[in-house]
Design a protein around this motif. Structure first.
Motif, PDB file in Angstrom:
ATOM      1  N   PHE A 177       0.677  -1.072   0.064  1.00  8.55           N
ATOM      2  CA  PHE A 177       0.096  -0.087   0.354  1.00  8.55           C
ATOM      3  C   PHE A 177       0.939   1.644  -0.057  1.00  8.55           C
ATOM      4  CE2 PHE A 177      -2.331  -3.553   2.471  1.00  8.55           C
ATOM      5  CZ  PHE A 177      -2.966  -3.413   0.930  1.00  8.55           C
ATOM      6  N   GLY A 178       1.927   1.178   0.031  1.00  9.66           N
ATOM      7  CA  GLY A 178       3.459   2.228   0.691  1.00  9.66           C
ATOM      8  C   GLY A 178       4.170   2.414   1.492  1.00  9.66           C
ATOM      9  N   ASN A 179       5.268   2.941   0.374  1.00 11.64           N
ATOM     10  CA  ASN A 179       6.158   2.955   1.451  1.00 11.64           C
ATOM     11  C   ASN A 179       6.701   3.235   2.849  1.00 11.64           C
ATOM     12  OD1 ASN A 179       7.297   2.079  -0.769  1.00 11.64           O
ATOM     13  ND2 ASN A 179       7.486   3.411  -2.182  1.00 11.64           N
ATOM     14  N   GLY A 180       5.898   4.254   3.363  1.00  7.98           N
ATOM     15  CA  GLY A 180       5.593   5.272   4.323  1.00  7.98           C
ATOM     16  C   GLY A 180       4.154   4.649   5.309  1.00  7.98           C
ATOM     17  N   ALA A 181       4.581   4.322   6.955  1.00 11.42           N
ATOM     18  CA  ALA A 181       3.503   4.174   7.362  1.00 11.42           C
ATOM     19  C   ALA A 181       3.446   5.290   8.618  1.00 11.42           C
ATOM     20  CB  ALA A 181       3.374   2.292   7.814  1.00 11.42           C
ATOM     21  N   LEU A 182       2.179   5.255   9.342  1.00 13.67           N
ATOM     22  CA  LEU A 182       2.277   5.932  10.550  1.00 13.67           C
ATOM     23  C   LEU A 182       1.421   4.639  11.537  1.00 13.67           C
ATOM     24  CD1 LEU A 182       2.031   8.288  12.277  1.00 13.67           C
ATOM     25  CD2 LEU A 182       0.344   9.334  11.403  1.00 13.67           C
ATOM     26  N   MET A 183       2.194   4.292  12.463  1.00 14.62           N
ATOM     27  CA  MET A 183       1.207   4.060  13.805  1.00 14.62           C
ATOM     28  C   MET A 183       0.134   4.404  14.924  1.00 14.62           C
ATOM     29  SD  MET A 183       2.967   1.953  11.841  1.00 14.62           S
ATOM     30  CE  MET A 183       5.078   2.672  12.112  1.00 14.62           C
ATOM     31  N   GLU A 198       9.337   3.536   5.712  1.00 12.27           N
ATOM     32  CA  GLU A 198       9.824   4.333   6.326  1.00 12.27           C
ATOM     33  C   GLU A 198       8.067   4.727   6.936  1.00 12.27           C
ATOM     34  OE1 GLU A 198       9.877   9.206   5.800  1.00 12.27           O
ATOM     35  OE2 GLU A 198       9.681   8.292   4.258  1.00 12.27           O
ATOM     36  N   ASN A 199       9.594   4.365   8.897  1.00 12.92           N
ATOM     37  CA  ASN A 199       8.763   4.480   9.721  1.00 12.92           C
ATOM     38  C   ASN A 199       8.007   6.200  10.100  1.00 12.92           C
ATOM     39  OD1 ASN A 199       7.771   4.678  12.762  1.00 12.92           O
ATOM     40  ND2 ASN A 199       9.458   2.908  12.908  1.00 12.92           N
ATOM     41  N   LYS A 200       6.974   6.599   9.915  1.00 13.85           N
ATOM     42  CA  LYS A 200       6.970   7.676  10.195  1.00 13.85           C
ATOM     43  C   LYS A 200       6.077   7.916  11.864  1.00 13.85           C
ATOM     44  CE  LYS A 200       6.442   9.457   5.967  1.00 13.85           C
ATOM     45  NZ  LYS A 200       7.058  10.342   5.592  1.00 13.85           N
ATOM     46  N   GLY A 201       6.413   6.615  12.580  1.00 16.22           N
ATOM     47  CA  GLY A 201       5.998   7.353  14.615  1.00 16.22           C
ATOM     48  C   GLY A 201       4.911   5.824  14.692  1.00 16.22           C
ATOM     49  N   PHE A 202       5.433   6.353  15.648  1.00 18.40           N
ATOM     50  CA  PHE A 202       3.934   5.475  16.802  1.00 18.40           C
ATOM     51  C   PHE A 202       3.325   7.062  17.438  1.00 18.40           C
ATOM     52  CE2 PHE A 202       6.815   2.811  15.595  1.00 18.40           C
ATOM     53  CZ  PHE A 202       5.784   0.810  15.575  1.00 18.40           C
ATOM     54  N   ILE A 203       1.714   6.716  17.526  1.00 21.22           N
ATOM     55  CA  ILE A 203       1.207   8.245  17.985  1.00 21.22           C
ATOM     56  C   ILE A 203      -0.128   7.425  18.705  1.00 21.22           C
ATOM     57  CG2 ILE A 203      -0.419   9.948  17.193  1.00 21.22           C
ATOM     58  CD1 ILE A 203       2.594  10.605  17.014  1.00 21.22           C
ATOM     59  N   TRP A 204      -0.124   8.607  20.125  1.00 19.77           N
ATOM     60  CA  TRP A 204      -1.071   7.475  20.863  1.00 19.77           C
ATOM     61  C   TRP A 204      -2.565   8.140  20.198  1.00 19.77           C
ATOM     62  CZ3 TRP A 204      -3.289  10.299  25.738  1.00 19.77           C
ATOM     63  CH2 TRP A 204      -4.874   9.563  25.828  1.00 19.77           C
ATOM     64  N   GLN A 261      -1.370  14.922   8.415  1.00 17.12           N
ATOM     65  CA  GLN A 261      -1.212  16.034   7.322  1.00 17.12           C
ATOM     66  C   GLN A 261       0.118  16.006   7.165  1.00 17.12           C
ATOM     67  OE1 GLN A 261      -4.424  18.486   7.662  1.00 17.12           O
ATOM     68  NE2 GLN A 261      -5.971  16.976   7.357  1.00 17.12           N
ATOM     69  N   GLU A 262       0.633  16.536   8.420  1.00 12.36           N
ATOM     70  CA  GLU A 262       2.167  16.720   8.381  1.00 12.36           C
ATOM     71  C   GLU A 262       2.962  15.898   7.958  1.00 12.36           C
ATOM     72  OE1 GLU A 262       5.060  18.202  12.688  1.00 12.36           O
ATOM     73  OE2 GLU A 262       2.826  17.878  12.486  1.00 12.36           O
ATOM     74  N   ARG A 263       2.727  14.611   8.450  1.00 14.22           N
ATOM     75  CA  ARG A 263       4.355  13.589   8.482  1.00 14.22           C
ATOM     76  C   ARG A 263       3.740  12.868   7.503  1.00 14.22           C
ATOM     77  NH1 ARG A 263       5.339  11.137  14.454  1.00 14.22           N
ATOM     78  NH2 ARG A 263       5.172  12.821  15.632  1.00 14.22           N
ATOM     79  N   LYS A 264       2.721  12.902   6.777  1.00  7.32           N
ATOM     80  CA  LYS A 264       2.028  12.690   5.052  1.00  7.32           C
ATOM     81  C   LYS A 264       2.745  10.862   5.311  1.00  7.32           C
ATOM     82  CE  LYS A 264       2.940  17.034   2.817  1.00  7.32           C
ATOM     83  NZ  LYS A 264       2.433  17.748   3.981  1.00  7.32           N
ATOM     84  N   PRO A 265       1.793   9.973   5.557  1.00  9.18           N
ATOM     85  CA  PRO A 265       2.542   8.663   5.810  1.00  9.18           C
ATOM     86  C   PRO A 265       1.746   8.390   4.159  1.00  9.18           C
ATOM     87  CG  PRO A 265       0.350   8.812   7.394  1.00  9.18           C
ATOM     88  CD  PRO A 265       0.844  10.647   6.877  1.00  9.18           C
ATOM     89  N   ASN A 291      -8.754   9.618   3.331  1.00  7.78           N
ATOM     90  CA  ASN A 291      -8.552   8.816   2.009  1.00  7.78           C
ATOM     91  C   ASN A 291      -7.544   7.915   2.595  1.00  7.78           C
ATOM     92  OD1 ASN A 291      -9.101   7.357  -0.743  1.00  7.78           O
ATOM     93  ND2 ASN A 291      -8.110   9.676  -1.513  1.00  7.78           N
ATOM     94  N   LEU A 292      -6.723   7.404   2.995  1.00  9.18           N
ATOM     95  CA  LEU A 292      -5.624   6.742   3.438  1.00  9.18           C
ATOM     96  C   LEU A 292      -6.033   4.920   3.610  1.00  9.18           C
ATOM     97  CD1 LEU A 292      -3.403   9.060   5.085  1.00  9.18           C
ATOM     98  CD2 LEU A 292      -3.210   8.270   3.533  1.00  9.18           C
ATOM     99  N   PRO A 293      -4.921   4.340   3.398  1.00 11.45           N
ATOM    100  CA  PRO A 293      -4.995   2.592   3.236  1.00 11.45           C
ATOM    101  C   PRO A 293      -5.101   2.222   4.607  1.00 11.45           C
ATOM    102  CG  PRO A 293      -3.669   2.959   1.310  1.00 11.45           C
ATOM    103  CD  PRO A 293      -3.890   4.273   1.721  1.00 11.45           C
ATOM    104  N   LEU A 294      -5.562   1.707   5.045  1.00  7.99           N
ATOM    105  CA  LEU A 294      -5.279   0.732   6.575  1.00  7.99           C
ATOM    106  C   LEU A 294      -5.051  -0.450   6.521  1.00  7.99           C
ATOM    107  CD1 LEU A 294      -5.786   2.461   9.317  1.00  7.99           C
ATOM    108  CD2 LEU A 294      -8.391   1.658   9.369  1.00  7.99           C
ATOM    109  N   ILE A 295      -4.192  -0.913   7.647  1.00  5.07           N
ATOM    110  CA  ILE A 295      -4.100  -1.619   8.502  1.00  5.07           C
ATOM    111  C   ILE A 295      -4.463  -1.573   9.742  1.00  5.07           C
ATOM    112  CG2 ILE A 295      -2.158  -3.992   8.831  1.00  5.07           C
ATOM    113  CD1 ILE A 295      -0.547  -2.269   6.174  1.00  5.07           C
TER     114      ILE A 295
END
Length: 364
Positions: free
Chosen positions: A27-33, A57-63, A81-85, A108-112
Motif C-alpha cells: 500500500f505504500g512506503n511510509g507507515a504511521l502507527m 519509512e517509519n513515520k512514528g507511533f502515536i497515541w 497531514q504533517e507527517r504524510k504517511p 483517504n488512506l489505506p489502513l491496516i
C-alpha cells in the motif's frame, strides 16, 4: 444496494506482527502507527523491525488519544497531514481502531488494523462507534473506513488479560439476539437472512467453545478453540454486520449499553461486558421466559460475564437516575431497530427485571 461485508483481507497467525512490513509494502512506503498506549508499547519493537527489514519509512507511533471522539480524530488528522504517511496502521482495541478508521476515511488512506485484543468486531467493520471526550456514546458513524488488511497476531492477543476475550464473547453473543430482533422489521433478502443464520451459528459456536477458550487463554496458550473464538469475535461477527447492513444492526442490548455509559462507574467495565448485561435486559424487554434468561446466565457464569448491575459497579440508582437512563436509552438509534416501540418505562422495567433475575441466580 450497497454493502461493505468486511476487510479486504484477514490473516490470523502466531507471531504475525513480525511480517507486517510485507503487508504494508503493498500500500505504500511510509507507515504511521496510531493506537493505544499499552498496545503500541507491546507492538512497536516487532513493527519497527519489520518495517526496517522491508526498507519502509517509519513515520512514528502515536497515541490515539484515549477516546474515539471527533475531537481526537481531528487532532490525529493534523498529525497525518504533517507527517504524510502513505499507510495508516491502527494498533489496539476497538476504540483505538475505530478512531483510526475514521481518520483513514477522512484522509483517504489505506489502513491496516492490528488488534492486540479480541474484544469487539471493530477491526473488521466499516463503521465507527463514536463517543464524546468523556466516554459517553454519541453515534454510530459511517464516516469510517473498513481496513484493507486485518493482522491478528495470536501471540499478542493471548498475552492480553483474558477479560478482553470474555468481553469479546459478550459482544459477539449479541449478534444473534439483536440481528434476530432487528431483521423482523425488514423484508427478507438473501443478505439479511444469511446474516441472521451466521449470527446463530456464532452463538452456538461460542456456547460450545467459549468456556474452553477462556480456560486456555488464562494460561497464556492458544489452541483451536481460542483461534475459533478469536475469528468469531473479530471477523465473523463483523461479517454479520457487513452482510446484514442496516437490517441486522445492533438493537436493545447495545442501546442499553450506550445508556449505561452515562454513569461514570461503568467506564471500568468493558464494552462487551456491558453489552452482555444488555442482552439479558433485551430478553426481558421481549418477554422471554425467566428459564431462558437463567440458562444464559448459567453460561455467563462459566465465562465470567456480568449478569447484575453490581457486577458493573452500579450499586444503587436514584429515581431520577432511572428516569434519565430510560430516556437516554430509548433515544439511542440502536433501540429503533427493535420490532416494536419501546418507552423509557419499558427500558427501566427490563433492566430492573434482568438485574433481579441475576441477583436471584447469584444468591442461589
Amino acid at each position: 444496494m450497497l454493502t461493505v461485508p468486511g476487510p479486504g483481507k484477514y490473516v490470523r497467525e502466531e507471531g504475525l506482527l513480525h511480517e507486517i512490513g510485507s503487508y504494508t509494502r503493498a500500500f505504500g512506503n511510509g507507515a504511521l502507527m496510531i493506537g493505544g498506549k499499552t498496545a503500541l508499547s507491546v507492538a512497536e519493537p516487532a513493527i519497527s523491525a519489520s518495517l526496517q527489514k522491508e526498507g519502509l519509512e517509519n513515520k512514528g507511533f502515536i497515541w490515539y488519544g484515549g477516546e474515539c471522539s471527533w475531537s481526537k480524530v481531528e487532532e490525529l488528522r493534523a498529525v497525518v497531514q504533517e507527517r504524510k504517511p502513505e499507510v495508516l496502521v491502527a494498533v489496539g482495541g476497538g476504540k483505538a481502531i475505530d478512531t483510526v478508521k475514521a481518520v483513514a476515511f477522512a484522509e483517504n488512506l489505506p489502513l491496516i488494523a492490528v488488534p492486540t485484543i479480541a474484544a469487539t468486531c471493530a477491526p473488521a467493520t466499516s463503521i465507527a462507534i463514536m463517543y464524546d471526550d468523556e466516554g459517553t456514546f454519541i453515534e454510530i458513524s459511517h464516516r469510517s473506513k473498513a481496513p484493507n488488511v486485518v493482522l491478528a497476531d495470536t501471540k499478542i492477543i493471548s498475552a492480553a488479560p483474558y477479560r478482553f476475550l470474555v468481553a469479546g464473547i459478550g459482544d459477539t453473543l449479541a449478534k444473534w439476539f439483536e440481528s434476530s430482533a432487528s431483521v423482523r422489521k425488514s423484508q427478507p433478502t438473501a443478505l439479511n437472512q444469511s446474516a441472521v443464520r451466521l449470527a446463530e451459528g456464532l452463538y452456538q459456536l461460542l456456547l460450545e467453545k467459549g468456556p474452553a477458550a477462556i480456560e486456555t487463554i488464562k494460561q497464556g496458550k492458544v489452541d483451536q478453540a481460542v483461534n475459533d473464538v478469536i475469528d468469531s469475535i473479530i471477523l465473523i461477527s463483523g461479517s454479520v454486520s457487513g452482510y446484514g447492513g442496516d437490517d441486522c444492526r445492533t438493537a436493545a442490548a447495545h442501546a442499553i449499553y450506550s445508556g449505561l455509559t452515562i454513569f461514570p462507574e461503568v467506564h471500568d467495565t468493558y464494552h462487551g461486558e456491558i453489552v452482555a448485561f444488555g442482552i439479558l435486559s433485551q430478553l426481558v424487554l421481549e418477554g422471554k421466559s425467566e428459564e431462558t434468561i437463567r440458562e444464559l446466565i448459567a453460561y455467563y457464569q462459566k465465562v465470567e460475564l456480568p449478569y447484575t448491575l453490581e457486577h458493573m459497579a452500579i450499586k444503587e440508582l436514584t429515581p431520577e437516575q432511572w428516569d434519565r437512563l430510560g430516556v437516554v436509552t430509548v433515544g439511542i438509534e440502536d433501540m429503533a431497530n427493535m420490532p416494536f416501540a419501546v418507552t423509557p418505562e419499558m427500558v427501566v422495567n427490563a433492566i430492573q427485571g434482568a438485574d433481579r433475575i441475576g441477583k436471584e441466580v447469584k444468591q442461589s
